[in-house]
Design an enzyme around this catalytic site. Structure first.
Site, PDB file in Angstrom:
ATOM      1  N   ASP A  85     -34.094 -51.832  98.299  1.00  0.00           N
ATOM      2  CA  ASP A  85     -35.352 -51.225  97.874  1.00  0.00           C
ATOM      3  C   ASP A  85     -35.477 -51.027  96.366  1.00  0.00           C
ATOM      4  OD1 ASP A  85     -33.909 -48.907  97.303  1.00  0.00           O
ATOM      5  OD2 ASP A  85     -35.666 -47.697  97.757  1.00  0.00           O
ATOM      6  N   ASP A 142     -28.274 -52.165 101.132  1.00  0.00           N
ATOM      7  CA  ASP A 142     -28.096 -51.318  99.978  1.00  0.00           C
ATOM      8  C   ASP A 142     -28.284 -49.927 100.557  1.00  0.00           C
ATOM      9  OD1 ASP A 142     -28.260 -50.253  97.271  1.00  0.00           O
ATOM     10  OD2 ASP A 142     -30.318 -49.862  97.857  1.00  0.00           O
ATOM     11  N   ASP A 185     -31.406 -54.204  93.492  1.00  0.00           N
ATOM     12  CA  ASP A 185     -31.190 -55.041  94.664  1.00  0.00           C
ATOM     13  C   ASP A 185     -31.889 -56.385  94.549  1.00  0.00           C
ATOM     14  OD1 ASP A 185     -29.860 -52.950  95.898  1.00  0.00           O
ATOM     15  OD2 ASP A 185     -31.750 -52.094  96.593  1.00  0.00           O
TER      16      ASP A 185
END
Lengths: 829, 60
Positions: A708, A509, A712
């Protein structure tokens, strides 16, 4: 070296160029990156707690913006205190809070001292392992809101946990595991002490009575180990069998039970081998591995904690135009809420009144705030950055989007571990072969000599689970876990080590992993006689009432700016207002310089726009008067300096990277280009990310996901190995197998290498044990090996396995450079 | 070697005592936090001072 001058004294992040802020700490001026850090550092020093900066061994969390005293006022209300806290003897109250940013023992010392200085605080216990603090205070002397405010002031944002029972359960679980471990450890030591004379005494003519005595004592000591310390394994095995599956607990339990029963049988009948030493050692090492794993898991937190951070506990409800504060759980669909600037929505709803922008980054990962007009939907857990909004509640509790994500996350978890299931299948296969083999032995002996059939069968079963063989995996995993913990990498699930060794892909991500995840001012360029501090102060005045996330970067970098008057927001262009009697504008170059104004004298603009953003990927904001630009600010979510190297090293290890992001295409492409990542996908929802992941998995890839944010979490739950950043959201950490506590990607390639070495060591250990057992067993059975040689061989084979595993903890000592970001060259942005 | 018939039970009693002590300590919360008490010895017993403290050691 001038390392000290490039990094913030408090948080260790690089200092923005063109801007100098100093915090006065213990009589010295220390450079800091923003006014948030300045406020925290000066508060800490002012309270006489400056020693914190000498004790800490990791840098602190960036404060970002100065603490807002009014944030904690809600906790002064008696009914909320009543609900969140528990009564203690003598009229005192107690509460457990999760401390965001608690990263080392020095932080817990800081929290402890800062609270102890407050009058009315009766007891404080801070646990750095779980990042939780328990406070006991006298409500007659001090208010809860004041205590929380103190914690916020020292840079440890508190999150009161209403669900204290789960915390209590975790504590009891830890204590119980520790007791079982102690029983296994003590028991193992005792049994070993009797095993040595038994092995050697047998060869040197030990008195048979004495041998008998020692065997019985061994048995007595082993009983609590097998029954009490081994109990969790039996429980796990029983649950697995009832669910018609086979977990690792099943062969483990079977091994323990069979070896133990066989030994007891042989002890009672007074002849034959006993395996009490193997049994106790097996229980001890397995228990040790599980204990370390459990500590890491508890630290990673629970979903309840994560939700406690995101969803507020109170809301302001409007009843016939009158506002009243109520608890979030009391809200019903159809209620009217008033959500003020900076507040977090307590429920999903539709905007009735007001215009503003909402930070939805925790849901979508998009860094830009979303404009909301009447009729637009807002979601629980997102933050109102704009003017106050009146909204009608459309969903509460389990029906909100946030709850939906949590549900998605739980579903992904159940669909999860293909690899773990593969391991279970292998165990089941192994187990079935052993059982078939034992059955054949029993049948053969039944025809040869029925009286010895049972003993021989037990011998086969026990021998297939011998000491060295059973130690091969647990010792290697325990050594790897310890080595990683030293580097600041927490493992919440030990089979992640196995998955990581086999991984073939990495999904990133973007925000918060490859980048730092915060928009900040990187550079200030001024024109004319304006200095940087002055320009920032003006900018902050204009941004004071703004809802844009970029405004937060300005607020953090400025002094206490007074809000501008006559503020007008020009959508997509900027903000205009009166600052200290001067009309100022901040926004795009055309807007700030006045070049875009109808009939404006474009010639008046003294300064040309900075090179276009597409070049280096940063955006610029301009401060002007409408007749020219006086300052330019470069804004960026900076790439982590180590990101490119990490991606390259992972590719070198056979792990090509790809970006799956919810962010805009251009931003993703830019980061991809700068890190050298060929594959990228932008504007993905959490569900979209999960689909990408599953597509990769369906083609046989073993996928590592690094994330994070809460958006996600489903991705992390679905991945073969999930890695979360140390400063990421609690929900992401909950879903992770591995947490990079130091918040540095440097560790990642090392972790992959170490997991591969661990797999190698496990294979070596297993090979050695099997070869040894296969070679020694028939020889011993045929009487070619004297007992003393068998004893030495048996001990040596175990020692070799343990020593081989210990190699993993050597040569992997992490750098413990307390100011490591400072030691790094300034970002090449 | 008959002394072993006395010494081994004696050893087991000591082990039992050790385990009991360990259980008590665990229940008392002695092992809940192994990190922060180590820092407490570093702090001054005196109340943290105000900025214009007289006995402030000279800065290096």
């Amino acid at each position: 070296m001038n390392g000290a001058a490039v990094a913030c004294f408090h948080c260790g992040e690089p200092l923005p160029r063109g801007l100098t802020i100093h915090a006065r700490v213990d009589g010295r001026d220390e450079p800091v990156c923003c006014h948030g850090c300045k406020a925290v550092a000066e508060f800490i020093a002012g309270a006489g707690l400056g020693d914190y900066y000498r004790y800490r061994d990791t840098s602190s969390t960036r404060a970002d913006e100065p603490p807002r005293p009014d944030r904690w006022s809600a906790y002064d209300r008696p009914e909320l205190v009543e609900r969140l806290t528990r009564a203690e003897p003598g009229g005192a109250r107690s509460i457990t809070v999760l401390l965001e940013g608690l990263r080392c023992a020095a932080c817990s010392w800081l929290a402890d001292k800062a609270l102890s200085l407050q009058s009315g605080v009766l007891d404080v216990s801070v646990n750095p392992a779980t990042a939780r603090a328990r406070l006991v205070w006298d409500p007659a002397k001090v208010r809860l809101g004041d205590l929380l405010r103190v914690l916020d002031h020292v840079g440890l944002r508190p999150h009161p946990l209403a669900g204290e029972p789960s915390e209590q359960v975790a504590l009891l679980e830890r204590r119980s595991a520790l007791k079982r471990l102690a029983v296994a450890g003590f028991g193992n030591m005792q049994v070993m002490m009797f095993a040595v004379p038994l092995y050697f005494g047998a060869a040197n003519g030990m008195d048979p009575d004495m041998q008998e005595y020692m065997r019985i004592v061994s048995m007595l000591v082993s009983v609590p180990v097998a029954l009490y310390a081994g109990w969790p394994f039996y429980q796990g095995a029983w649950h697995a069998l009832r669910a018609r599956s086979i977990s690792m607990d099943v062969p483990v339990s079977l091994g323990i039970v069979l070896a133990f029963v066989a030994s007891v049988w042989n002890t009672l009948r007074g002849s034959g081998e006993i395996y009490f030493d193997s049994v106790t050692m097996f229980v001890f090492f397995l228990g040790l591995g599980r204990y370390v794993e459990m500590i890491a898991r508890h630290r990673a937190g629970s979903v309840a904690d994560a939700l406690a951070r995101l969803a507020p506990v109170t809301a302001r409800r409007l009843r016939e135009g009158v506002a009243e504060d109520v608890q979030a759980v009391e809200l019903r669909v159809g209620d009217e809420l008033l959500v003020r600037t900076g507040e977090v929505f307590a429920a999903d709803g539709t905007v009735l009144d007001g215009e503003g922008r909402v930070d939805e980054s925790m849901l979508t990962g998009e860094s830009t705030a979303v404009a909301k007009r009447p009729g637009a939907a807002v979601h629980q857990g997102t933050q109102n950055l704009g003017s106050p909004l009146r909204l009608r509640v459309t969903a509460v509790a389990g029906d909100t989007v946030l709850s939906g994500i949590v549900a998605l996350l739980e579903r992904a978890q159940t669909e999860r571990p293909r690899l773990a299931r593969a391991a279970d299948r292998a165990a089941a296969w192994f187990l079935s072969r052993i059982l078939v083999g034992a059955a054949i032995v029993f049948a053969v002996w039944w025809f040869v000599d029925p009286s010895r059939a049972f003993a021989a069968t037990l011998a086969v079963l026990v021998v297939t689970c011998p000491c060295a063989l059973s130690l091969a995996t647990p010792t290697a995993l325990a050594a790897a876990t310890a080595a990683l913990a030293k580097r600041g990498v927490l493992i919440a699930r030990t089979d992640a080590v196995e998955s990581l060794a086999k991984a073939t892909r990495v999904l990133w991500d973007k925000t918060g992993t490859l980048t730092r995840g915060l928009v900040r001012i990187e550079d200030v360029r001024t024109h004319g006689d304006v200095d940087a501090a002055q320009a920032l102060a003006w900018a902050a005045s204009l941004e004071q009432l703004s809802e844009h996330p970029i405004a937060r970067a300005f607020l953090g970098a400025s002094t206490t700016a007074t809000p501008a008057t006559e503020v007008a927001v020009h959508a997509g262009r900027g903000i205009e207002g009166l600052v200290e009697g001067r009309r100022m504008r901040i926004g795009t170059w055309e807007f700030a310089s006045g070049a875009a104004d109808p009939g404006a004298a474009a010639t008046a603009s003294s300064v040309a726009p900075e090179p276009d953003a597409s070049g280096d990927g940063d955006s610029w904001a301009y401060l002007g008067t409408g007749q020219g630009v006086v300052a330019a600010f470069r804004l960026a979510d900076p790439l982590r300096p180590e990101a490119r190297e990490c991606v390259e090293r992972l590719a070198g290890l056979g792990l090509p990277s790809a970006i799956v992001s919810g962010d805009e295409t251009a931003a993703v492409a830019r980061i991809a280009a700068r890190t050298g990542i060929p594959e990228q996908a932008a504007r993905l929802s959490p569900q979209g990310k999960l689909e990408r992941l599953q597509a990769l998995q369906s083609t046989g890839h073993v996928v590592v996901a690094v994330g994070d944010g809460i958006n996600d979490a489903p991705l992390l739950k679905g991945a073969d190995v999930a890695i979360a950043m140390g400063r990421g959201s609690a929900l992401a950490q909950t879903s992770a197998d591995l947490i990079l506590v130091r918040d540095s990607l440097d560790d990642l390639p090392h972790v992959v290498e170490l997991s591969r070495r661990t797999q190698r060591v496990i294979r070596q250990n297993l090979t050695w044990s099997i070869v040894y057992n296969l070679a020694a067993l028939p020889l011993a059975a045929l009487g070619w090996v004297p007992p003393w040689l068998a004893a030495i061989g048996m001990s040596l084979s175990s020692v070799i396995v343990v020593l081989n595993a210990m190699r993993l903890s050597r040569g992997t000592h992490g750098r413990r450079d307390p100011q490591w970001p400072a030691a790094r060259p300034a970002e090449a942005a | 070697m008959t002394i072993l018939y006395v010494l081994i039970p004696l050893g087991l009693v000591l082990v039992g005592f050790g385990l009991w002590a360990f259980f008590w300590a665990t229940g008392d919360g002695q092992f809940d936090d192994l990190d922060s008490p180590g820092w407490s010895v570093l702090e001054d017993d005196t109340k943290p001072a105000n900025p214009d403290r007289k006995d402030e050691p000279p800065q290096p």
